[in-house]
Motif scaffolding. Structure first.
Motif, PDB file in Angstrom:
ATOM      1  N   ILE A   1       1.056  -1.431   0.033  1.00 57.49           N
ATOM      2  CA  ILE A   1       0.096   0.008  -0.039  1.00 57.49           C
ATOM      3  C   ILE A   1       0.856   1.223   0.013  1.00 57.49           C
ATOM      4  O   ILE A   1       1.912   1.195   0.989  1.00 57.49           O
ATOM      5  CB  ILE A   1      -0.885  -0.003   1.172  1.00 57.49           C
TER       6      ILE A   1
ATOM      7  N   LYS B   1      -8.752   6.158   1.245  1.00 56.97           N
ATOM      8  CA  LYS B   1      -9.071   4.680   0.535  1.00 56.97           C
ATOM      9  C   LYS B   1      -7.663   3.815   1.015  1.00 56.97           C
ATOM     10  O   LYS B   1      -7.733   2.774   1.168  1.00 56.97           O
ATOM     11  CB  LYS B   1      -8.945   4.877  -0.947  1.00 56.97           C
ATOM     12  N   SER B   2      -6.613   4.531   1.272  1.00 59.28           N
ATOM     13  CA  SER B   2      -5.435   3.688   1.565  1.00 59.28           C
ATOM     14  C   SER B   2      -5.695   2.960   3.047  1.00 59.28           C
ATOM     15  O   SER B   2      -5.143   1.855   3.113  1.00 59.28           O
ATOM     16  CB  SER B   2      -4.196   4.445   1.510  1.00 59.28           C
TER      17      SER B   2
ATOM     18  N   GLN C   1      -8.324   2.215   4.387  1.00 52.29           N
ATOM     19  CA  GLN C   1      -9.477   1.125   4.199  1.00 52.29           C
ATOM     20  C   GLN C   1      -8.483  -0.274   3.843  1.00 52.29           C
ATOM     21  O   GLN C   1      -9.076  -1.348   4.187  1.00 52.29           O
ATOM     22  CB  GLN C   1     -10.307   1.266   3.315  1.00 52.29           C
ATOM     23  N   GLU C   2      -7.460  -0.181   3.364  1.00 50.71           N
ATOM     24  CA  GLU C   2      -6.862  -1.215   2.791  1.00 50.71           C
ATOM     25  C   GLU C   2      -5.708  -1.709   3.928  1.00 50.71           C
ATOM     26  O   GLU C   2      -5.286  -2.797   3.654  1.00 50.71           O
ATOM     27  CB  GLU C   2      -6.047  -0.887   1.535  1.00 50.71           C
TER      28      GLU C   2
ATOM     29  N   ASP D   1       1.282  -0.963   6.985  1.00 51.09           N
ATOM     30  CA  ASP D   1       0.015  -1.351   6.437  1.00 51.09           C
ATOM     31  C   ASP D   1      -0.825  -2.491   7.207  1.00 51.09           C
ATOM     32  O   ASP D   1      -1.502  -3.264   6.688  1.00 51.09           O
ATOM     33  CB  ASP D   1       0.149  -1.894   5.110  1.00 51.09           C
TER      34      ASP D   1
END
Length: 328
Positions: A13, A227-228, A230-231, A281
């Motif tokens: 990510i 968005k990042s 959420q990953e 991440d």
């Protein structure tokens, strides 16, 4: 060894940009704000997970200034509303006005229609005005005369309150408190921090703090960072760890009211953001611990006996955390 891990994180990510953006916001605010690193970090985390923040502290410790300058680091609109006992819901939401030319009613938007909204002394307004914020804070929309108006992203409410002066105030109901991601308690600065505050104030020579702050983050970049986040990977044992802690607040002998499932979700979301801004991440137990206190501050209530003894919600939360085994 750590550097190799970092390279792996970024391959999975892209978090380097996010980390740099967070550092840029912190750097801008440090030009004026002294010794409020945790406060600033919690504001950034809340922004990244679409949360709202309740800020509590005595007057004069830069609650309002920090919130205002924080908004200035973003290329978005900012609105400030001073809550008073005579404030009506229409004063913040807006009202329908009759247009003589078109012979129709038109909705005139109130000051709540902005991106970052600072509500000063939220507990000064009566219950019906506070209740007007329910739908906005939960769903980022306002329904007036059967029409729904969506708020533009990003949308974040920063509310301040004074814990000492209770005359002429209305305590926020639990249902509304639950809408805030964090409750941040601001303390007095240390002696060294106070010296630095006085020094920087003297060196500004009358320059307004606002003139020193630059915008460093755009709404489109912020959207990408969200968005990042959420990953970010969360292992099952970490999810269970959160659930066990929140579950224990519901049957703890020192607590009259425990955390709801919304508290669990808030803890998890905040922990993912803490991991991301650290350049990781994946979530680790330390991220969960960082999130727990500000998430539960306003969601758990001490029993009257413990309150009389001078116990704090923070000490009980720490007690619960110590009693739950850390996942390995």
């Amino acid at each position: 060894m750590e550097e190799n891990n970092d390279i792996n994180f970024y391959n999975r990510i892209p978090l380097e940009d996010l980390k740099n953006a967070v550092n840029s916001i912190k750097a801008e605010l440090s030009k004026v704000i002294i010794g409020q690193d945790r406060f600033v970090e919690l504001l950034i985390v809340s922004l990244l997970v679409d949360g709202h923040v309740l800020i509590e502290g005595v007057p004069g410790i830069a609650k309002t200034v920090t919130a205002k300058l924080f908004a200035m680091t973003l290329k978005t609109n900012f609105s400030r509303i001073q809550f008073t006992p005579d404030l009506m819901p229409s004063d913040i939401l807006g009202t329908s006005i009759f247009n003589v030319k078109s012979s129709e009613f038109e909705f005139k938007q109130g000051p709540i229609f902005s991106n970052i909204i600072l509500i000063d002394e939220i507990n000064r307004a009566p219950a019906k005005t506070q209740a007007a914020l329910f739908e906005i804070m939960e769903e980022a929309q306002v329904t007036m005369d059967g029409t729904t108006y969506k708020m533009e992203a990003p949308f974040m409410v920063l509310a301040t309150q004074n814990p000492i002066e209770q005359e002429g105030t209305y305590a926020l109901p639990e249902a509304q408190l639950d809408r805030f991601l964090f409750k941040i308690k601001i303390q007095y600065p240390t002696l060294e921090e106070e010296v630095k505050i006085l020094t920087t104030h003297h060196e500004r020579k009358g320059l307004k703090p606002q003139t020193l702050i630059k915008s460093v983050l755009t709404p489109s970049k912020l959207k990408d960072y969200k968005k990042s986040i959420q990953e970010v990977v969360v292992e099952e044992k970490i999810i269970r760890y959160v659930a066990e802690i929140i579950s224990k607040t519901r049957n703890h002998p020192h607590l009259y009211l425990g955390g709801s499932p919304r508290a669990s979700i808030a803890t998890l979301n905040a922990a993912k953001a803490f991991a991301a801004i650290s350049g990781r991440d994946f979530v680790i137990p330390e991220d969960i611990k960082k999130a727990l206190e500000p998430v539960l501050n306003h969601r758990v209530i001490l029993t009257p006996e413990r309150e009389m003894e001078g116990m704090t919600t923070e000490s009980v939360v720490n007690m619960i955390v110590e009693s739950v085994e850390i996942p390995r």
